[in-house]
Design an enzyme around this catalytic site. Structure first.
Site, short mmCIF file in Angstrom:
data_model
loop_
_atom_site.label_atom_id
_atom_site.label_comp_id
_atom_site.label_asym_id
_atom_site.label_seq_id
_atom_site.Cartn_x
_atom_site.Cartn_y
_atom_site.Cartn_z
CB CYS A 101 3.25 -27.03 -14.61
SG CYS A 101 1.94 -28.26 -14.74
CG HIS A 160 0.82 -25.63 -18.19
ND1 HIS A 160 2.00 -26.15 -17.72
CD2 HIS A 160 1.06 -24.30 -18.39
CE1 HIS A 160 2.91 -25.19 -17.64
NE2 HIS A 160 2.37 -24.07 -18.05
CD GLU A 172 4.84 -21.07 -18.77
OE1 GLU A 172 3.85 -21.83 -18.75
OE2 GLU A 172 5.15 -20.37 -19.76
#
Length: 284
Positions: A101, A160, A172
């Site tokens: 990420c 994240h 993402e």
């Protein structure tokens, strides 16, 4: 970075597997009008040219593998990943070229802004000196603009991060076994809020130089190591002080700078600028 845990120490090993990033890391051109919701593109107006360019750079990676530790090589760009011991789905990550990420966020803003303004993991990006504005979880998506970074974590830990597109959508790299995709923004669970990245350097921002440069818990090379900069990295310096004299790279200097986002010290030898940095206060 996987949703299950942060990259942390894995970054160092990943740099040995880095490959070319592909497209040139040059500032992107201004964007055309927003497109329809559901596509990976700028889906609302009002963002800076740099933020819109970051969105489009990330969207170019749709379909690329998520890979744990991917994107943290010496230069922004996809790399082969590593096995995350806590995640059985990561077993094939060393065979997959892609991003985690924060690797995707790093690449997108490097493409958009030039340089490498968001090196580091999701925690470092969420607390970067490049942050211009913060939004709480309670504010939802109403005040957000394309290019803002959404983060998840609790108790000060961020595990994240994703890039907002507008219209309640984000792009993402979510977790091992999946590919980079457009998702609905998830406001429940441990959603921690969002940040907006400044189009220009924040006050007190400097660049490191050199490779494999370590920061330390105290202004001394004998104190515990905290974080390794694999290559030049943008950092915010809170203050500087005279402490242990260090000789490296042909220079000798007793000045050390404190990096608040890392809770660590770095010798001024590895900060671009004069031996004693102009405009930076002396630490108490």
């Amino acid at each position: 970075m996987a949703m299950r845990r942060t990259v942390g120490a894995a970054v160092a090993a990943v740099t040995l597997l880095a490959v070319g990033a592909g497209p040139s890391l040059t500032p992107a051109a201004a964007a055309p009008a927003p497109k329809a919701a559901g596509s990976c593109d700028v889906l609302a107006t009002g963002a800076s040219a740099v933020a819109e360019a970051a969105v489009r750079a990330a969207c170019e990676q749709i379909g690329v593998w998520y890979t744990w530790g991917g994107g943290h090589g010496p230069q922004p760009g996809p790399t082969y990943g590593q096995v995350d011991p806590s995640d059985p789905d990561s077993a094939h990550d060393p065979e997959r070229l892609g991003f985690d990420c924060s690797g995707l966020v790093r690449y997108a803003y490097a493409r958009a802004a030039g340089g490498d303004p968001l090196a580091g993991n999701a925690y470092h990006q969420f607390n970067s000196p490049q942050v211009q504005r913060r939004f709480t979880a309670a504010e939802g998506t109403a005040p957000l603009l394309p290019g803002d970074l959404l983060a998840w974590g609790s108790g000060g830990s961020i595990h994240h991060i994703a890039i907002y597109l507008g219209a309640g959508k984000m792009v993402e790299a979510r977790e091992s076994g999946t590919r980079i995709t457009v998702s609905d923004v998830r406001l429940g669970g441990d959603y921690a809020g969002a940040v907006r990245i400044a189009a220009a350097a924040a006050p007190g921002t400097f660049s490191t130089w050199g490779t494999d440069v370590w920061t330390h818990k105290e202004p001394s090379t004998g104190s515990p190591r905290v974080h390794r900069f694999p290559g030049p990295t943008t950092v915010r310096i809170d203050c500087q002080k005279h402490a242990e004299s260090v000789t490296a790279e042909g220079y000798t200097n007793d000045a050390w700078s404190y990096l608040p986002e890392y809770g660590a010290w770095i010798t001024n030898i590895y900060i671009k600028g004069p031996a004693w940095l102009d405009g930076v206060r002396t630490c108490p």
